[in-house]
Design an enzyme around this catalytic site. Structure first.
Site, PDB file in Angstrom:
ATOM      1  CG  ASP A 223      -7.439  37.006  11.759  1.00 58.97           C
ATOM      2  OD1 ASP A 223      -6.593  36.237  11.268  1.00 58.97           O
ATOM      3  OD2 ASP A 223      -8.335  37.543  11.086  1.00 58.97           O
ATOM      4  CG  HIS A 246      -7.698  32.567  12.616  1.00 62.54           C
ATOM      5  ND1 HIS A 246      -8.254  33.355  11.631  1.00 62.54           N
ATOM      6  CD2 HIS A 246      -8.718  32.236  13.449  1.00 62.54           C
ATOM      7  CE1 HIS A 246      -9.563  33.489  11.862  1.00 62.54           C
ATOM      8  NE2 HIS A 246      -9.859  32.827  12.963  1.00 62.54           N
TER       9      HIS A 246
END
Length: 400
Positions: A223, A246
């Site tokens: 993430d 991310h």
């Protein structure tokens, strides 16, 4: 030697002895360190002694060459010493079976609460052993999961003057490190890793904190490498290697109509490799507040899917988010000296609210080409206003 000199030396030695830091080794409090025996109580006893020490500085040691299995712990402050040193030389591992996670109501595995002047270092490892959490939820096996949500591995709440450095963090059930209401803190020289497909395993999450520095760290997770949430201000991020993951994200902001703010953010000298995003700002429809005075500078990109993105229609997993008229105001955002490659055609994507425009955007010395030979990159703008210079792809859509 005369009597006065002797007395001076005696007093000096007494002072030095009294001012020397007390060291509390968890092995002295019953820890076994074999990776199988539950050492939670030993850690709690060692912490109580450490926190009640009235000396000018005190330290707790997790020794080298040992692996300590511990369950959720609340390292409660405030402590009596103004300087608390938590030295992790060995390895701390979490329970592997979710049914044994007692006491995780705080949402964290290792929680430090109201501990000012805290220094955590040592070169050791914190391993959340989170793989079982990534594939199951509390509804999969009713009664087995004792935590409402997967816990953050290491969380700091109201710990001012924190220094977290020179540690390895692995496989958290959820976020690896969280900071909330921590001011004048520094995070540095960390090695954080989890598989690229591990959900919600952010590297570092910051909220309601000001005057925080994050630098010289490697973050490879499933993430956000770093996420700056509501209440983050005056945050300086430098020399971060991010990927997979991310990217470095502002937000998400404005969920469920909330008033959220983030401002005074500087991200410099960072590398993104194989990430879903690079420099990202994400907000929900229907929220309010602002994200402003944010600069991304001297950024190296390698095969990044969304190198530069403002997404004011954030809707993870495409859950049919309804259109709203309110939006978080995004303004005074600078992107300077970006170079590298994009794995998608849209290298610059400013998808701003049609009701609340993004303003004061600056693009300067941007050179983002396609990962794929012979393909071009483009810029997309929706209700975004600002200026660009020496920018590739050309951002003529950025209305003055």
């Amino acid at each position: 030697m005369d009597e006065k000199k002797v007395m001076f030396i005696v007093l000096l030695l007494c002072f030095l002895q009294q001012s020397s830091a007390a060291d509390y080794n968890v092995m002295q409090f019953g820890a076994v360190g074999d990776g199988k025996t539950d050492d939670t109580k030993a850690f709690e006893r060692a912490w109580q002694e450490l926190c009640n020490d009235v000396g000018p500085s005190s330290s707790l040691t997790v020794p080298m060459l040992n692996t300590f299995l511990v369950g959720p712990i609340n390292f409660q402050g405030p402590c009596k010493s103004p300087l608390i040193h938590f030295q992790i030389l060995g390895t701390i591992i979490a329970p592997q079976n979710p049914s044994s996670w007692n006491g995780c109501e705080t949402g964290a595995w290792l929680l430090f609460y109201k501990v000012d002047g805290l220094v955590i270092d040592g070169g050791g490892m914190i391993d959340g052993r989170g793989s079982v959490w990534w594939t199951k939820s509390s509804t999969d096996i009713p009664g087995e999961f004792k935590c409402a949500i997967p816990p953050t591995a290491l969380h700091f709440e109201s710990c001012n003057g924190l220094q977290l450095r020179k540690l390895r963090h692995r496989n958290s059930p959820r976020n690896h490190i969280g900071l909330s209401r921590c001011s004048y803190s520094t995070i540095s020289y960390l090695d954080i890793a989890a598989p690229a497909n591990s959900p919600n395993t952010d590297g570092i999450d910051i909220s309601f904190s000001t005057q925080v520095r994050v630098h010289h760290s490697i973050i490879k997770t499933g993430d956000d490498c770093i996420a700056l949430s509501n209440g983050s201000s005056q945050i300086n991020i430098t020399s971060i290697y991010c990927g997979p993951g991310h990217g470095i994200s502002i937000g998400s902001l404005g969920i469920n109509g909330q008033y959220d703010t983030v401002e005074g953010i500087k991200v410099r000298n960072c590398t993104f490799s194989g990430t879903q995003n690079g420099a990202r700002i994400k907000t929900w429809q229907g929220g309010s507040g602002h994200a402003r005075d944010i600069t991304f500078e001297n950024i190296l990109l390698h095969n990044v899917n969304n190198p530069i993105i403002i997404d004011q229609y954030y809707c993870p997993d495409g859950n049919n988010c309804s259109e709203k008229t309110l939006a978080v105001k995004v303004s005074d955002i600078g992107y300077k000296q970006f170079v590298g490659t994009s794995s998608s055609r849209t290298a610059i994507n400013f998808d701003c609210s049609k009701n609340v425009a993004c303003t004061g955007i600056l693009l300067d010395q941007i050179n983002i080409t396609s990962t794929f030979e012979g393909e071009d990159t483009i810029a997309y703008c929706n209700n975004a206003f600002g200026t660009s210079s020496f920018t590739r792809p050309a951002a003529s859509c950025l209305t003055h």
